[in-house]
Design an enzyme around this catalytic site. Structure first.
Site, PDB file in Angstrom:
ATOM      1  N   GLN A 119       0.987  -0.910  -0.304  1.00  0.00           N
ATOM      2  CA  GLN A 119      -0.453   0.051   0.169  1.00  0.00           C
ATOM      3  C   GLN A 119       0.751   1.235   0.250  1.00  0.00           C
ATOM      4  O   GLN A 119       1.388   1.568   1.436  1.00  0.00           O
ATOM      5  CB  GLN A 119      -1.003  -0.045   1.033  1.00  0.00           C
ATOM      6  CG  GLN A 119      -1.739   1.541   1.656  1.00  0.00           C
ATOM      7  CD  GLN A 119      -2.208   1.207   2.634  1.00  0.00           C
ATOM      8  OE1 GLN A 119      -3.324  -0.143   2.990  1.00  0.00           O
ATOM      9  NE2 GLN A 119      -2.145   2.088   3.351  1.00  0.00           N
ATOM     10  N   GLY A 120       0.676   1.747  -1.168  1.00  0.00           N
ATOM     11  CA  GLY A 120       1.414   3.126  -1.199  1.00  0.00           C
ATOM     12  C   GLY A 120       1.299   4.530  -1.366  1.00  0.00           C
ATOM     13  O   GLY A 120       0.851   5.143  -1.784  1.00  0.00           O
ATOM     14  N   SER A 122       1.323   6.622   2.872  1.00  0.00           N
ATOM     15  CA  SER A 122       2.540   7.382   3.308  1.00  0.00           C
ATOM     16  C   SER A 122       3.414   8.098   2.692  1.00  0.00           C
ATOM     17  O   SER A 122       4.143   7.115   2.021  1.00  0.00           O
ATOM     18  CB  SER A 122       3.331   6.760   4.243  1.00  0.00           C
ATOM     19  OG  SER A 122       1.967   6.293   5.642  1.00  0.00           O
ATOM     20  N   SER A 156       4.391  -1.772   3.619  1.00  0.00           N
ATOM     21  CA  SER A 156       4.715  -2.968   4.710  1.00  0.00           C
ATOM     22  C   SER A 156       4.737  -4.237   3.190  1.00  0.00           C
ATOM     23  O   SER A 156       4.253  -3.792   1.816  1.00  0.00           O
ATOM     24  CB  SER A 156       3.562  -3.419   5.162  1.00  0.00           C
ATOM     25  OG  SER A 156       3.354  -2.859   6.397  1.00  0.00           O
ATOM     26  N   GLU A 240      -8.697  -0.634   8.081  1.00  0.00           N
ATOM     27  CA  GLU A 240      -7.411  -1.096   9.104  1.00  0.00           C
ATOM     28  C   GLU A 240      -7.279  -0.707   9.882  1.00  0.00           C
ATOM     29  O   GLU A 240      -6.939  -1.898  10.824  1.00  0.00           O
ATOM     30  CB  GLU A 240      -6.479  -0.293   7.456  1.00  0.00           C
ATOM     31  CG  GLU A 240      -5.103  -0.523   8.299  1.00  0.00           C
ATOM     32  CD  GLU A 240      -3.825   0.432   7.670  1.00  0.00           C
ATOM     33  OE1 GLU A 240      -3.090   0.316   7.511  1.00  0.00           O
ATOM     34  OE2 GLU A 240      -4.415   1.343   6.744  1.00  0.00           O
TER      35      GLU A 240
END
Length: 369
Positions: A119-120, A122, A156, A240
């Site tokens: 997941q891009g 932050s 992650s 999430e």
């Protein structure tokens, strides 16, 4: 309330226990070795019928009630097995905002573990304040590929991912929440550079930072319409932060019970330590809260900003358990020390505790309106 298993739930639990009994200790629970073998564990769970339980059957799930996910989390913790990979928020994001074509193309591999995802969201200057992100995606001509430039961090699985659900700015002139779009980006291409980040508990493969320098994304891998990235992001972070996606309530409970047994064996009389007593209270609080949320989900109640409350309660519980672990083992027990060190990150990852309190104040309590 009656928390006992129904006959089908009891049968599922027994089948899961039998399967886990043959695999106890086969897969590591934490550390770099866990991350190195996570894909193998994911695929083993799915092949045995224990992953994607509440997700659509069309894409590789089983469409069972969410109580089965709770049973899975409980039994994995009790058996000392690794947790199930945390991917539900990505499934929710693509399932709600992606086209039917994108769902059919990408969800099966995401659910069965044959394709790895990250997941891009932050960035170094845009973590909890996600709307401040500066990564850009621009088209050279209508209908052409988007070209991505920017820097993501705390990503992650980035070192093993095949695909990235990326949030980027496509309209610099729009209000910052409205100028964002979401994309499915291949991680195996020129213009994508990765660098692992070593965590203070010694793990080197959980997080990474990714630089996009001219990476390309076909226009048909835009998720939703241009400018709809913020809506997808809110869906993703909302799920999430929910206990249903976190899946760790049972693990905190097991850690606290193990610490209590260790404490009882070590002392002959007197009360337990204050740190342990508080961790017991927090773990029980979260256990009951997760069950309340589960009851609401079974009644068809969807949650929005309430996920910030869930995240805050989870953070308090993990950090209480971490303090109890440190009090019990000091720096001489590597496993307990790692539990403490990892718990410190929970008040930052997934949105800082301060941001969660702001969301609760503004969107739930309506303070300052």
């Amino acid at each position: 309330m009656d928390y006992r298993d129904s006959p089908p739930e009891a049968a599922f639990r027994d089948r899961l226990r039998d399967w886990l009994a043959d695999r106890a200790g086969t897969f590591p629970e934490s550390g770099d070795e866990y991350w190195a073998r996570q894909a193998e564990w994911h695929q083993a769970l799915h092949a045995a019928g224990f992953f994607g339980l509440s997700w659509p059957r069309e894409y590789g799930g089983q469409e069972l009630p969410p109580v089965y996910d709770v049973i899975l989390d409980e039994e994995l913790a009790l058996a000392g097995a690794p947790p199930r990979p945390s991917l539900g928020y990505l499934v929710q994001g693509l399932g709600r905002h992606g086209s039917q074509e994108l769902r059919r193309r990408f969800l099966p591999g995401l659910i069965d573990g044959t394709q790895r995802w990250c997941q891009g969201f932050s960035e170094p200057g845009a973590g909890s304040d996600l709307a401040a992100l500066s990564t850009t995606a621009a088209q050279e001509a209508p209908g052409a590929d988007y070209v991505v430039h920017g820097h993501k961090i705390w990503t992650s699985y980035s070192d093993v991912a095949d695909w990235c659900l990326l949030l980027a700015r496509t309209d610099p002139g729009a209000p910052r929440h409205r100028g964002l779009s979401a994309f499915i980006v291949s991680m195996h291409q020129p213009g994508v550079q990765q660098q692992p980040l070593r965590m203070m508990n010694g793990v080197t493969t959980e997080f990474g930072q990714v630089t996009f320098d001219g990476a390309r994304v076909p226009a048909d891998q835009l998720v939703g319409a241009p400018g709809e990235g913020w809506a997808l992001a809110m869906t993703v972070v909302g799920h999430e932060r929910e206990p249903a996606e976190l899946g760790f309530s049972a693990r905190y409970g097991k850690l606290v019970r193990d610490l209590a047994a260790r404490d009882l064996a070590a002392r002959r009389d007197g009360p337990p330590s204050a740190e342990l007593a508080w961790a017991v209270v927090q773990a029980e609080m979260l256990r009951l809260h997760v069950r309340r949320r589960l009851s609401e989900r079974l009644d068809g109640i969807a949650h929005g900003p309430e996920g910030s409350l869930d995240k805050l309660l989870m953070t308090w519980t993990e950090q209480a358990a971490g303090h109890a672990a440190l009090a019990a083992g000091g720096t001489g027990d590597p496993g307990l020390l790692s539990a403490y060190l990892y718990s410190r990150a929970q008040s930052v990852m997934g949105g800082t505790s301060q941001i969660q309190k702001n969301i609760i104040a503004a969107r739930i309590l309506r303070l300052g309106a």
